[in-house]
Design an enzyme around this catalytic site. Structure first.
Site, PDB file in Angstrom:
ATOM      1  CB  SER A  63      21.402 -11.804  66.348  1.00 55.96           C
ATOM      2  OG  SER A  63      21.515 -13.389  66.674  1.00 55.96           O
ATOM      3  CE  LYS A  66      23.346 -14.704  64.719  1.00 50.86           C
ATOM      4  NZ  LYS A  66      22.286 -15.239  64.772  1.00 50.86           N
ATOM      5  CE1 TYR A 187      26.979 -15.748  66.514  1.00 50.75           C
ATOM      6  CE2 TYR A 187      26.909 -17.258  68.436  1.00 50.75           C
ATOM      7  CZ  TYR A 187      26.302 -16.430  67.432  1.00 50.75           C
ATOM      8  OH  TYR A 187      24.876 -16.128  67.349  1.00 50.75           O
ATOM      9  CE1 TYR A 239      17.364 -14.223  65.181  1.00 45.79           C
ATOM     10  CE2 TYR A 239      15.625 -12.659  66.506  1.00 45.79           C
ATOM     11  CZ  TYR A 239      16.960 -13.227  66.124  1.00 45.79           C
ATOM     12  OH  TYR A 239      18.100 -12.605  67.087  1.00 45.79           O
ATOM     13  CB  VAL A 257      18.259 -12.529  72.084  1.00 49.08           C
ATOM     14  CG1 VAL A 257      17.691 -13.660  71.120  1.00 49.08           C
ATOM     15  CG2 VAL A 257      19.678 -12.879  72.239  1.00 49.08           C
TER      16      VAL A 257
END
Ligand code: GLU
Length: 414
Positions: A63, A66, A187, A239, A257
Site C-alpha cells: 500500500s 498508493k 493494482y 488506515y 502490509v
C-alpha cells in the site's frame, strides 16, 4: 561514524527487541517475510542519505505505492478530474473496507483499497502500458529502476478475491475506468514492486521536495500533486489509526502490509522504515514505534513546528584554508544536519583545515542539534579543528560539558 547515522542506528537498536505483532498472512507469500528484518533510512531535500539496520533489504511496497500512484493520477488528470471518482476523506475504517460515499459512489479516499484500485485504473494506456507508466513513476521517485516480485504478485493474484469484489463494486457505481479484472491485475503488480527502506526514504524526500527527486535532480510529479498527496497521507495514510498517528507522530505517512512505512517531513526529509510484523490495523509495529520516537526526538511533528524552516547558514567564508560558518536563528535537527554535512565536506577538502562555527547570532539550540554538532566536532578531531564561537554557551564541547545535567541543557535549549 557520521553523527546523523549514529542517531538512526541508536533508534534501530532501541526498537530491535520489540517483537510484538505478526507478519501479514492473507497474501500467502508475505507469510515468508523475516520478522527480524529491521531497517531505517532518511534522506534530506538536499539529497543527503543516511541509513541503519537492514535498510537495503528488499520487500514489496504494497500500500505504500498508493500515494505515489495518486500523485501520478493528479499530475496527469488534475485534482478536479480525479476527485470525480475518488474522494479525500478519512474513512476511519480498515484498508479493505467496503466504503463508498453515498450519492456519488466514490471510494472515500485513494489510500483504502477501493480508492487505490479506482486511482490505478485512471492511469492511461492498456493494462501493460499503465503498469509500465506506474513502474516508471515509482522508479523516478526512488531514483532507480524498480522490479516486481513475481511470486508475491502471483500469490496476491491467486487469492485477492476481496479486492476483485471491491473493483466490481466500484465498476457498478460507474467510477472504475477499466474492466475490473484488468484494474486488479495492474493494482496487484503495483503492490508487488520491490523496494528498500532507502528507496522509501528517497521517495518520501521527493514528495518533501515538491515532487523533484533530490538525489537525481529529476522532477517526477508537479508540486501541486506532491502537496495534495501529502495532505491525503496526513489524514488517511495509516488506515484506521490515522487520527492517532497525526496526533502522536505528526508526519504524513503511508504504511503497507509488506512492513514498509514511508513518512515525510515536508520541506525537510523523507524517512523509510522496514519491519514486517504488523499490529491489528496492518501497520508495522517497530516502524510505528521508531517513527514516533524519531519525530519527537528530532522535532519533526508538522503541527508543532516552531523552528525556522530556512537555512541557518548565513555565510560560509574561506580564507587561507580556514573556514568560517556564520549561523542565524534556531537550530533544530534539520539545521544541524545541514551544518554537519557542510563541516564534514569542508573537512575533506584539504589536510587539517580549521572550521569555525559561529553561533553568535543563534537564538536557540535543540538538544538533538547540540548533540549532532558536538559529535561532529569530536568525530573529526583527528583531521580537523572545529571551533565554536558560542558566547551564550548554547553548544559546549563534550569535555567541558560534564557539569551539565541533561535537564539543564534541555532547559537552555528552550
Ligand atoms: N496488496 C495489498 C492488498 O490490497 C495491499 C494492502 C496494504 O498494504 O495495506 O490487500
Amino acid at each position: 561514524m557520521e553523527p546523523v547515522t549514529v542517531v538512526l542506528a541508536e533508534l534501530v537498536e532501541r526498537h530491535r527487541a520489540d517483537t510484538a505483532g505478526d507478519v501479514a498472512r492473507y497474501i500467502p507469500e508475505l507469510a515468508r517475510a523475516d520478522p527480524h528484518a529491521f531497517g531505517l533510512a532518511m534522506v534530506s531535500v538536499q539529497g543527503h542519505a543516511y541509513q541503519a539496520g537492514d535498510a537495503a533489504a528488499a520487500f514489496t511496497i504494497q500500500s505504500v505505492s498508493k500515494p505515489f500512484v495518486y500523485s501520478l493520477a493528479l499530475s496527469e488528470l488534475g485534482l478536479a478530474e480525479v476527485a470525480r471518482r475518488v474522494g479525500f476523506e478519512p474513512s476511519g475504517e480498515p484498508f479493505n473496507a467496503i466504503s463508498l460515499e453515498a450519492g456519488t459512489g466514490r471510494p472515500a479516499n485513494p489510500l483504502i483499497n477501493a480508492g487505490a484500485i479506482v486511482t490505478t485504473a485512471l492511469i492511461g494506456g492498456d493494462g501493460e502500458a499503465a503498469f509500465e507508466r506506474i513502474r516508471d513513476t515509482l522508479s523516478g521517485f526512488a531514483g532507480r529502476r524498480l522490479t516486481v516480485d513475481e511470486d508475491v504478485y502471483r500469490s496476491e493474484a491467486a487469492t485477492g478475491d476481496r479486492n476483485r469484489a471491491l473493483a466490481y463494486l466500484t465498476l457498478s457505481q460507474g467510477v472504475l475506468e477499466r474492466p475490473a479484472q484488468q484494474a486488479c491485475d495492474v493494482y496487484f503488480r503495483q503492490c508487488a514492486i520491490e523496494v528498500t527502506a532507502v528507496d522509501l526514504a528517497v521517495m518520501g524526500a521527493t514528495l518533501a521536495n515538491g515532487g523533484r527527486n533530490p538525489v537525481t535532480g529529476r522532477r517526477v510529479v508537479d508540486a501541486d500533486a506532491a502537496g495534495a498527496t501529502l495532505s491525503v497521507m496526513a489524514t488517511c495514510g495509516m488506515y484506521d489509526h490515522s487520527g492517532e498517528w497525526m496526533l502522536r507522530v505528526g508526519l504524513p505517512a503511508k504504511s503497507g502490509v509488506g512492513g514498509g512505512v514511508c513518512a515525510v517531513s515536508p520541506g525537510q526529509f523523507g524517512v523509510g522504515v522496514f519491519s514486517p510484523p504488523l499490529d491489528p490495523q496492518g501497520n508495522s509495529v517497530r516502524a510505528s514505534a521508531v517513527l514516533r520516537e524519531l519525530s519527537a526526538e528530532l522535532g519533526l511533528h508538522v503541527l508543532r513546528h516552531t523552528e525556522r524552516a530556512r537555512s541557518p547558514l548565513q555565510a560560509v567564508r574561506t580564507d587561507h584554508g580556514a573556514h568560517h560558518l556564520e549561523l542565524l536563528g534556531d537550530l533544530g535537527f534539520a539545521a544541524a544536519e545541514e551544518i554537519v554535512h557542510c563541516v564534514r565536506r569542508l573537512a575533506r577538502d584539504q589536510p587539517r583545515p580549521l572550521v569555525t562555527v559561529d553561533l553568535s547570532h543563534v537564538t536557540a539550540v535543540r538538544p538533538i542539534a547540540r548533540r549532532l554538532l558536538a559529535d561532529c566536532a569530536a568525530g573529526l578531531r583527528a583531521r580537523t579543528t572545529v571551533r565554536f564561537v558560542d558566547p551564550a554557551g548554547l553548544v559546549r564541547r563534550p569535555s567541558t560539558d560534564r557539569s551539565d545535567t541533561p535537564g539543564e541543557r534541555a532547559e537552555r535549549a528552550e
